[in-house]
Write a protein that holds these residues in place. Structure first.
Motif, short mmCIF file in Angstrom:
data_model
loop_
_atom_site.label_atom_id
_atom_site.label_comp_id
_atom_site.label_asym_id
_atom_site.label_seq_id
_atom_site.Cartn_x
_atom_site.Cartn_y
_atom_site.Cartn_z
N TRP A 1 0.83 -1.19 0.00
CA TRP A 1 0.00 0.00 0.00
C TRP A 1 0.87 1.25 0.00
O TRP A 1 0.60 2.21 -0.71
N ILE A 2 1.92 1.21 0.84
CA ILE A 2 2.84 2.36 0.92
C ILE A 2 3.50 2.58 -0.44
O ILE A 2 3.59 3.72 -0.92
N VAL A 3 3.94 1.49 -1.05
CA VAL A 3 4.57 1.60 -2.37
C VAL A 3 3.56 2.13 -3.39
O VAL A 3 3.89 2.99 -4.22
N GLY A 4 2.34 1.65 -3.32
CA GLY A 4 1.30 2.13 -4.23
C GLY A 4 1.05 3.61 -4.09
O GLY A 4 0.84 4.32 -5.08
N LEU A 5 1.08 4.11 -2.85
CA LEU A 5 0.90 5.55 -2.62
C LEU A 5 2.06 6.35 -3.22
O LEU A 5 1.85 7.41 -3.83
N VAL A 6 3.28 5.84 -3.05
CA VAL A 6 4.45 6.52 -3.61
C VAL A 6 4.36 6.55 -5.14
O VAL A 6 4.63 7.58 -5.78
N VAL A 7 3.98 5.41 -5.74
CA VAL A 7 3.83 5.35 -7.19
C VAL A 7 2.78 6.34 -7.67
O VAL A 7 2.97 7.06 -8.66
N SER A 8 1.65 6.41 -6.95
CA SER A 8 0.58 7.34 -7.32
C SER A 8 1.05 8.78 -7.25
O SER A 8 0.75 9.59 -8.13
N CYS A 9 1.80 9.11 -6.19
CA CYS A 9 2.32 10.47 -6.05
C CYS A 9 3.30 10.80 -7.17
O CYS A 9 3.32 11.93 -7.68
N SER A 10 4.11 9.82 -7.55
CA SER A 10 5.08 10.05 -8.63
C SER A 10 4.37 10.32 -9.95
O SER A 10 4.82 11.13 -10.76
N ILE A 11 3.23 9.65 -10.17
CA ILE A 11 2.44 9.88 -11.39
C ILE A 11 1.95 11.33 -11.42
O ILE A 11 2.03 12.01 -12.45
N VAL A 12 1.44 11.79 -10.27
CA VAL A 12 0.94 13.17 -10.19
C VAL A 12 2.07 14.17 -10.44
O VAL A 12 1.90 15.17 -11.15
N LEU A 13 3.24 13.92 -9.85
CA LEU A 13 4.38 14.83 -10.01
C LEU A 13 4.85 14.89 -11.47
O LEU A 13 5.18 15.98 -11.98
N VAL A 14 4.88 13.74 -12.12
CA VAL A 14 5.26 13.72 -13.54
C VAL A 14 4.27 14.53 -14.36
O VAL A 14 4.65 15.30 -15.26
N GLY A 15 2.98 14.36 -14.06
CA GLY A 15 1.95 15.12 -14.77
C GLY A 15 2.11 16.62 -14.55
O GLY A 15 1.94 17.42 -15.48
#
Length: 360
Positions: free
Chosen positions: A67-81
């Motif tokens: 879950w923690i990794v999934g949150l980090v991945v999600s945040c990275s997607i937003v930052l790239v956008g």
């Protein structure tokens, strides 16, 4: 390792294409792929840690690491956008006029195909393991496939028709990327906060318990499934005896029931046995409770799942009170008022406050 290597290669080739063409949308797409290589590595490590069995400090395993990794991945997607959005605005102010290149077109088309394959791979893994990390990675891949498709069309429009759509297209792609990242973040956050367990799983467990011994078990209440991640669950429930059931036989049944639930579902289960008080005692206690609670505040309501059980020397009430959402910050004050109101009664009690309807 294959997704990591593929994303690294795509990122490098796209960066070369973006530099040669001068299109910010392709350069942003390259940055997206390079970040995907990092998030793919994090996904693999997160799932590996999630599969680790529990120890003395984390007895329920490490499944929530994904879950923690999934949150980090999600945040990275937003930052790239967000980064892509800034580059797109710059491209609108400073439009480029690229020349058509077969090499660039081939790189973009191959990239789309690879991203679709990676999406199918991650989606399959997420379904097999019910993995939030793989699900977030799958969302990222399909976002990349769509965004790269739009970038490719923009490249063709700018290089062949000189329409200067690079920046505007980049904004649409950036918003799409951020949307998927936020949706993935919201879904994982619901699991972290503890959303209601799957209705089918709860119903299966409840029916199994009720049918285990229909002569002794009358009701199942307060059923909760604890999701520890990576398909690991724990269960907590209260089993109420039928009126007139033998006390000793019922308590022995509960001990056997824990093993039966584990063998059937694999859940480590906490089962609280309750033996209801006589109907007359229940009515007397409930009348007192309703009168006292309504006297504290007319917006407080005694919930239907309030119940009265036999105790060692006096009845025991499990009092559930529906509280308006606006009262959430006054939880301790309400507890104190309830204790003062029920002082010196001829029954013991515990109180649960539940957010529910109520006039403000």
């Amino acid at each position: 390792m294959i997704p990591i290597i593929l994303n690294l290669c795509l990122g490098i080739f796209k960066y070369i294409c973006g530099t040669v063409s001068g299109l910010s949308s392709i350069t942003s797409d390259a940055a997206n792929n390079l970040s995907d290589a990092v998030t793919s590595l994090m996904t693999v490590l997160g799932v590996k840690m999630a599969s680790t069995l529990g120890g003395q400090r984390h007895q329920n395993g490490h499944g929530r690491m994904e879950w923690i990794v999934g949150l980090v991945v999600s945040c990275s997607i937003v930052l790239v956008g967000w980064e892509s959005l800034g580059n797109s605005v710059h491209a609108i102010r400073n439009p480029a006029s690229p020349e058509f290149s077969v090499f660039i077109l081939v790189v973009m088309l191959v990239s789309i195909a690879i991203k679709i394959l990676l999406f199918l791979f991650n989606r399959k893994k997420s379904l097999e393991k019910n993995s939030s990390a793989y699900k977030a990675a799958a969302a990222d891949c399909i976002s990349d496939a769509v965004s790269t498709s739009v970038v490719t069309l923009t490249f063709l429009a700018d290089s062949l028709l000189k329409l200067h759509l690079d920046g505007w297209c980049g904004i649409l792609v950036s918003l799409f990327i951020m949307r998927n990242g936020l949706l993935s973040f919201a879904e994982i956050t619901r699991r972290v906060l503890g959303e209601v367990a799957d209705a089918d799983l709860s119903e299966q467990l409840k029916n199994f318990v009720l049918k285990y011994n229909e002569n002794l078990i009358g009701e199942v209440v307060d059923l909760q499934l604890m999701d520890y991640g990576y398909e690991r669950y724990g269960a907590s429930l209260t089993v109420r005896a039928k009126h007139g059931a033998d006390r000793a036989e019922f308590l022995l049944l509960v001990a056997d029931l824990k093993s039966a639930v584990y063998q059937k579902f694999g859940y480590i289960t906490t089962i609280e046995p309750e033996i209801p008080a006589s109907p007359k005692v229940q009515e007397q206690v409930m009348e007192i409770v309703r009168h006292k609670i309504s006297g504290i505040d007319r917006n407080l309501t005694v919930a239907e799942n309030t119940r009265v059980n036999e105790g060692a020397d006096r009845p025991q009430a499990i009092i559930c009170i529906l509280v308006p959402f606006s009262y959430s910050s006054h939880e301790q004050e309400i507890f104190q008022q309830v204790q003062a109101s029920l002082k010196d009664q001829n029954f013991s009690y515990t109180v649960k406050l539940l957010a529910g309807k109520g006039k403000l």
